[in-house]
Write a protein that holds these residues in place. Structure first.
Motif, short mmCIF file in Angstrom:
data_model
loop_
_atom_site.label_atom_id
_atom_site.label_comp_id
_atom_site.label_asym_id
_atom_site.label_seq_id
_atom_site.Cartn_x
_atom_site.Cartn_y
_atom_site.Cartn_z
N SER A 120 28.18 50.89 53.58
CA SER A 120 29.60 50.84 53.93
C SER A 120 29.94 51.87 54.98
O SER A 120 30.80 51.65 55.83
N ARG A 133 41.40 52.78 54.06
CA ARG A 133 40.45 52.00 53.25
C ARG A 133 40.65 52.27 51.76
O ARG A 133 40.62 51.35 50.94
N THR A 188 39.35 38.94 44.43
CA THR A 188 39.69 39.27 45.81
C THR A 188 39.09 40.60 46.24
O THR A 188 39.57 41.22 47.20
N ASP A 189 38.05 41.04 45.55
CA ASP A 189 37.38 42.29 45.90
C ASP A 189 36.41 42.01 47.04
O ASP A 189 35.38 41.37 46.85
N HIS A 190 36.73 42.52 48.23
CA HIS A 190 35.88 42.26 49.38
C HIS A 190 34.67 43.19 49.44
O HIS A 190 33.68 42.87 50.11
N SER A 191 34.73 44.33 48.76
CA SER A 191 33.60 45.25 48.80
C SER A 191 32.51 44.88 47.78
O SER A 191 31.34 45.23 47.97
N SER A 193 32.24 41.40 46.08
CA SER A 193 32.73 40.06 45.79
C SER A 193 32.00 39.44 44.61
O SER A 193 30.88 39.86 44.27
N ARG A 196 28.43 38.57 45.46
CA ARG A 196 27.48 39.69 45.47
C ARG A 196 27.22 40.21 44.06
O ARG A 196 26.11 40.64 43.74
N GLY A 216 41.68 42.78 42.86
CA GLY A 216 40.74 43.35 43.80
C GLY A 216 39.75 44.30 43.16
O GLY A 216 39.30 44.09 42.03
N HIS A 217 39.43 45.39 43.86
CA HIS A 217 38.39 46.30 43.40
C HIS A 217 38.75 46.95 42.07
O HIS A 217 37.88 47.17 41.22
#
Length: 246
Positions: A120, A133, A188-191, A193, A196, A216-217
């Motif tokens: 990251s 972020r 909706t967690d893009h870090s 997903s 993954r 999300g996260h």
């Protein structure tokens, strides 16, 4: 005073830049027969006065030593984000040292080891971009961003944790963990997903499944009850007597 031994000890491992505080109400939402232990990494929470550890392997060694005397009954590990990779490493070290293994491991919001090569680089971001972020990810109190003195205190702690996460690499060719494991993700967690997170299936001999929640996260921050109910159900698949719901 009730002297009945707990049916299960659950050790909860916090996220990067965090502490036990985000999880302090979890015991009330989990089976009353459990002994819920909230662990802090050095330099965080109740261990704020200790030097921080910015290597996942050394942090796992430290935490395993701190709980070794409490592994005298069935226990489980749950880790969120940074805590997930530390839970994985603690389990590996328990295997290497021939210590009792957890009956169950829960990993949340941290992509599976085969994705660990995707760095990251958060710890290297300029100050303003890092704050942006972190605000998007959630999990950090707004006061930390609003108060320059608080930010000056937390910035090096957060960056060291993010360096730990970015530098983590499991040993090549590592066999799947010989334990039951569940994975948890926000849709909706893009870090980390759900796609993954699904890769954890290859890293445990008994994969109980991927559990996806709205959010999300930090999908559980507003209301942890759905996650806690699912944790109790998952543990019940491995230790039925340990997980009577309230």
């Amino acid at each position: 005073m009730d002297s009945t031994p707990p049916a299960l000890r659950l050790f909860v491992l916090h996220h990067a830049g965090g502490s036990h505080m985000l999880y302090r109400h979890w015991a009330a939402g989990l089976p009353h027969t459990w002994d819920v232990r909230l662990l802090d990494a050095p330099g965080h929470g109740l261990l704020l006065d200790l030097p921080q550890i910015d290597d996942a392997h050394r942090l796992a060694d430290f935490l395993l030593r701190s709980i070794e005397s409490e592994l005298d009954r069935p226990y489980a590990l749950f880790g969120h984000s940074m805590g997930a990779l530390v839970a994985y490493e603690i389990t590996r070290r328990a295997m290497e040292r021939d210590l009792p293994l957890p009956v169950w491991v829960g990993v949340s919001a941290r992509a599976a080891p085969q994705s660990a090569g995707l760095r990251s680089g958060y710890h290297e971001l300029p100050d303003a971009e890092l704050r942006t972020r972190l605000k998007l990810l959630g999990g950090t109190p707004g006061a930390v961003f609003d108060d320059p003195d608080l930010w000056a205190l937390f910035d090096p702690i957060i960056r060291a944790d993010l360096r730990l996460v970015d530098g983590w690499r499991p040993a090549p060719g590592t066999a799947p963990l010989p334990v039951a494991l569940s994975a948890y993700a926000g849709d909706t967690d893009h870090s980390a997903s759900p796609q993954r997170m699904a890769g954890w299936a290859a890293h445990a001999e008994r994969f109980l499944g991927l559990r996806v929640f709205d959010g999300g996260h930090f999908y559980f921050q507003g209301d942890p009850a759905p996650l806690l109910r699912q944790i109790a159900r998952d543990v019940a698949q491995t230790q039925p007597s340990a997980a009577p719901l309230r």
